[in-house]
Design a protein around this motif. Structure first.
Motif, mmCIF file in Angstrom:
data_model
loop_
_atom_site.group_PDB
_atom_site.id
_atom_site.type_symbol
_atom_site.label_atom_id
_atom_site.label_comp_id
_atom_site.label_asym_id
_atom_site.label_seq_id
_atom_site.Cartn_x
_atom_site.Cartn_y
_atom_site.Cartn_z
ATOM 1 N N ARG A 158 0.819 -1.213 0.000
ATOM 2 C CA ARG A 158 0.000 0.000 0.000
ATOM 3 C C ARG A 158 0.850 1.258 0.000
ATOM 4 N N GLN A 159 2.050 1.182 0.576
ATOM 5 C CA GLN A 159 2.862 2.397 0.675
ATOM 6 C C GLN A 159 4.340 2.063 0.401
ATOM 7 N N PRO A 160 4.749 2.123 -0.868
ATOM 8 C CA PRO A 160 6.106 1.673 -1.245
ATOM 9 C C PRO A 160 7.245 2.477 -0.619
ATOM 10 N N ILE A 161 6.971 3.624 -0.001
ATOM 11 C CA ILE A 161 8.091 4.350 0.630
ATOM 12 C C ILE A 161 8.593 3.633 1.886
ATOM 13 N N VAL A 162 7.854 2.608 2.353
ATOM 14 C CA VAL A 162 8.251 1.918 3.588
ATOM 15 C C VAL A 162 9.382 0.930 3.313
ATOM 16 N N ASP A 163 10.450 1.015 4.147
ATOM 17 C CA ASP A 163 11.597 0.115 3.995
ATOM 18 C C ASP A 163 11.522 -1.068 4.946
ATOM 19 N N MET A 164 10.884 -0.855 6.096
ATOM 20 C CA MET A 164 10.899 -1.900 7.126
ATOM 21 C C MET A 164 9.546 -1.991 7.798
ATOM 22 N N VAL A 165 9.099 -3.219 8.037
ATOM 23 C CA VAL A 165 7.890 -3.454 8.825
ATOM 24 C C VAL A 165 8.315 -4.386 9.945
ATOM 25 N N VAL A 166 8.118 -3.948 11.188
ATOM 26 C CA VAL A 166 8.630 -4.760 12.287
ATOM 27 C C VAL A 166 7.603 -4.830 13.430
ATOM 28 N N GLY A 167 7.196 -6.047 13.752
ATOM 29 C CA GLY A 167 6.155 -6.260 14.768
ATOM 30 C C GLY A 167 6.679 -6.033 16.174
ATOM 31 N N PRO A 168 5.760 -5.943 17.165
ATOM 32 C CA PRO A 168 6.150 -5.627 18.546
ATOM 33 C C PRO A 168 7.028 -6.698 19.195
ATOM 34 N N GLN A 169 7.068 -7.901 18.630
ATOM 35 C CA GLN A 169 7.890 -8.944 19.259
ATOM 36 C C GLN A 169 9.223 -9.143 18.538
ATOM 37 N N SER A 170 9.491 -8.350 17.499
ATOM 38 C CA SER A 170 10.761 -8.581 16.787
ATOM 39 C C SER A 170 11.620 -7.333 16.646
ATOM 40 N N TYR A 171 11.308 -6.269 17.385
ATOM 41 C CA TYR A 171 12.040 -5.022 17.128
ATOM 42 C C TYR A 171 13.476 -5.020 17.638
ATOM 43 N N HIS A 172 13.860 -6.036 18.426
ATOM 44 C CA HIS A 172 15.270 -6.123 18.819
ATOM 45 C C HIS A 172 16.144 -6.345 17.583
ATOM 46 N N ARG A 173 15.520 -6.736 16.463
ATOM 47 C CA ARG A 173 16.304 -6.975 15.236
ATOM 48 C C ARG A 173 16.299 -5.762 14.300
ATOM 49 N N LEU A 174 15.818 -4.623 14.792
ATOM 50 C CA LEU A 174 15.810 -3.394 13.989
ATOM 51 C C LEU A 174 17.184 -3.034 13.419
ATOM 52 N N PRO A 175 18.267 -3.057 14.253
ATOM 53 C CA PRO A 175 19.565 -2.649 13.707
ATOM 54 C C PRO A 175 19.942 -3.451 12.461
ATOM 55 N N GLU A 176 19.693 -4.762 12.472
ATOM 56 C CA GLU A 176 20.071 -5.569 11.298
ATOM 57 C C GLU A 176 19.150 -5.251 10.119
ATOM 58 N N LEU A 177 17.872 -4.973 10.401
ATOM 59 C CA LEU A 177 16.941 -4.585 9.327
ATOM 60 C C LEU A 177 17.378 -3.274 8.693
ATOM 61 N N ALA A 178 17.750 -2.320 9.568
ATOM 62 C CA ALA A 178 18.137 -0.996 9.079
ATOM 63 C C ALA A 178 19.405 -1.068 8.236
ATOM 64 N N ALA A 179 20.271 -2.010 8.555
ATOM 65 C CA ALA A 179 21.522 -2.139 7.814
ATOM 66 C C ALA A 179 21.307 -2.798 6.450
ATOM 67 N N GLY A 180 20.250 -3.586 6.336
ATOM 68 C CA GLY A 180 19.971 -4.282 5.072
ATOM 69 C C GLY A 180 19.529 -3.311 3.997
ATOM 70 N N GLY A 181 19.771 -3.656 2.748
ATOM 71 C CA GLY A 181 19.475 -2.748 1.647
ATOM 72 C C GLY A 181 18.032 -2.816 1.152
ATOM 73 N N ARG A 182 17.367 -3.974 1.352
ATOM 74 C CA ARG A 182 16.050 -4.142 0.727
ATOM 75 C C ARG A 182 14.921 -4.041 1.745
ATOM 76 N N ALA A 183 13.716 -3.773 1.232
ATOM 77 C CA ALA A 183 12.546 -3.712 2.105
ATOM 78 C C ALA A 183 12.375 -5.050 2.825
ATOM 79 N N ALA A 184 12.080 -4.992 4.132
ATOM 80 C CA ALA A 184 11.994 -6.228 4.907
ATOM 81 C C ALA A 184 10.823 -6.197 5.883
ATOM 82 N N VAL A 185 10.271 -7.357 6.109
ATOM 83 C CA VAL A 185 9.140 -7.488 7.037
ATOM 84 C C VAL A 185 9.496 -8.530 8.084
#
Ligand code: SAH
Ligand code: SF4
Ligand code: F3S
Length: 438
Positions: free
Chosen positions: A98-125
């Protein structure tokens, strides 16, 4: 060698206190990757929306906010935009579609992995339920924090009220181990925190492991009260069916436990409570309030109400009004029922919107009257106020009373001090007081 300039992280938080807590922990997690928090979306290197799915309006806000952020992404293609929280959990991949400007989607139980998501180049869920995200998060730094802090001790919900998305977005009830909670509370106390609010979607369902034993919330409150520097404890949100005897007793005999309790009931009609799958009656709720007030006669009560739940008649609504009159709330939140996808009640015939609107107005008028009475009853009384910040006027301080009233008064005291204050005037949202010497 010069230090790398910090990258800027803007987090916008929606929803409940658990999201406020999670936003702090997300910022701390990103601190390790060279990010520091900023107050504006403009100029940020990363933007996180920590979202809420509880009602339709809350969820829709996310998409309008993403629309507003679009020009920033055009301006700075390196800007990373993430959606966290309960909408992320509920909608996952759909958000990217729905909104292609989003790079990362991260649920309330997985946000400890934000740093690795942010470092990745592609959109991730990422929306899996991890065993214990808190164990993977950095210890809590933040030397600039105020004297009152949140501490999540329990997450998730097994109650499945027929209207509610939380059991789906936050998963099953999980309690953090006792040692971790104590460790975090001791750390907060060392940083100058005087008041801790224990958080959980059903915080009084807390059953934390302590070696071979399991400890209840009542036990935990008494244990945390012994920590040097911790002078006040609160907890929210609790469910009437999990209010155990030792917790009720703690309201009477643990002076650090503050005399304020948010205890949602949703409706005063047994027919509606059954349809909502609440598994308690209006009478059992009132009996519970009776026991709590016997333990602590000046306990201030707060609650949540839903009007216009499918099938609600005028008589059902009148039962809610009667229950409110019987309890006398110091404060309360009331909502018009919002059908949420995937919940059992969403399949049922709705109440006409104009009827639901009228009921909401009637209920809110009564609740506002009770709140004003509770505020007015404080005038002339002495209370203790935890100084949290400067007040609106020069020389003024602001903080919370034991009963969670916002109080402002004139004095020259540092933050974190607990001042004796006599209330001299009640406004609609706050009280004015005078410091009492000594
Ligand atoms: N775990 C807490 C709070 C849940 S969400 C509890 O059980 O009390 C906070 C409040 O939002 C609920 O108490 C309820 O009053 C309201 N709420 C939840 N789902 C809703 C819906 N579908 N429509 C309107 N209000 C809702
Ligand atoms: Fe939702 Fe009910 Fe669970 Fe509260 S107890 S989070 S209202 S399902
Ligand atoms: Fe909202 Fe999720 Fe809290 S739906 S109320 S942010 S648990």
């Amino acid at each position: 060698m010069t230090e790398q300039p910090k990258k800027k992280l803007f987090i916008k938080t929606y929803g409940c206190q658990m999201n406020v807590y999670d936003s702090e922990r997300m910022a701390e997690a990103m601190g390790g990757s060279g990010y520091e928090r900023t107050d504006t979306a403009e100029g940020a290197d990363m933007i996180l929306l920590n979202t809420c799915h509880i009602r339709e309006k809350a969820a829709e806000k996310v998409y309008s906010e993403l629309g507003r952020l679009k020009p920033l992404k055009t301006l700075n293609p390196d800007l990373k935009i993430g959606v966290a929280g309960c909408v992320a959990q509920a909608e996952g991949e759909e958000i990217l579609a729905r909104q292609p400007i989003v790079d990362m989607v991260v649920g309330p139980q997985s946000y400890h992995r934000l740093p690795e998501l942010a470092a990745g180049g592609r959109a991730a869920v990422l929306t899996e339920f991890d065993e214990d995200k808190f164990a993977h998060l950095p210890a809590r730094p933040s030397p600039t924090r105020g004297p009152a802090a949140f501490l999540t001790v329990q997450e998730g919900c097994d109650k499945f009220c027929a209207f509610c998305v939380v059991p789906y977005t936050r998963g099953a009830e999980v309690s953090r181990p006792v040692a971790r909670v104590i460790g975090e509370a001791e750390g907060l106390a060392r940083q100058g925190v005087r008041e801790i609010t224990l958080l959980g979607q059903n915080v009084n369902a807390y059953h934390g492991a302590d070696g071979d034993a399991t400890r209840s919330l009542g036990w935990l409150v008494r244990r945390l009260a012994r920590i040097e520097g911790i002078e006040r404890i609160r907890y929210t949100t609790s469910h009437p069916n999990d209010m155990e005897d030792d917790l009720i007793a703690a309201h009477g005999d643990c002076p650090e436990l503050m005399p304020y309790l948010h205890l949602p009931v949703q409706s005063g009609s047994d027919r509606m409570l059954k349809a909502m799958n609440r598994r308690h009656t209006a009478e059992s709720y009132l009996a519970l309030i009776g026991r709590l007030r016997a333990a602590r006669p000046d306990l201030a009560l707060s609650g949540d109400f839903i009007v216009g739940f499918p099938g609600e008649t005028d008589a059902d609504f009148e039962d809610t009004m009667s229950l409110v009159r019987a309890v006398h709330y110091a404060q309360a939140y009331s909502f018009k029922y919002s059908a949420r996808p995937g919940t059992p009640a969403a399949e049922r015939d709705p109440v006409a919107p104009d009827v639901a609107d009228a009921r909401l107005q009637t209920l809110q008028a009564l609740l506002a009257e009770q709140q004003a009475e509770a505020q007015a009853a404080m005038v002339g009384r002495e209370t203790r106020v935890l100084v949290e910040k400067a007040g609106r006027l020069p020389g003024q301080l602001a903080g919370k009373s034991e009963h969670l009233h916002a109080v402002h008064f004139e004095a020259d005291l540092p933050k974190g001090e607990i001042a004796r204050v006599r209330i001299v005037e009640a406004g609609s949202h706050s009280l004015r007081g005078e410091a009492i010497g000594g």
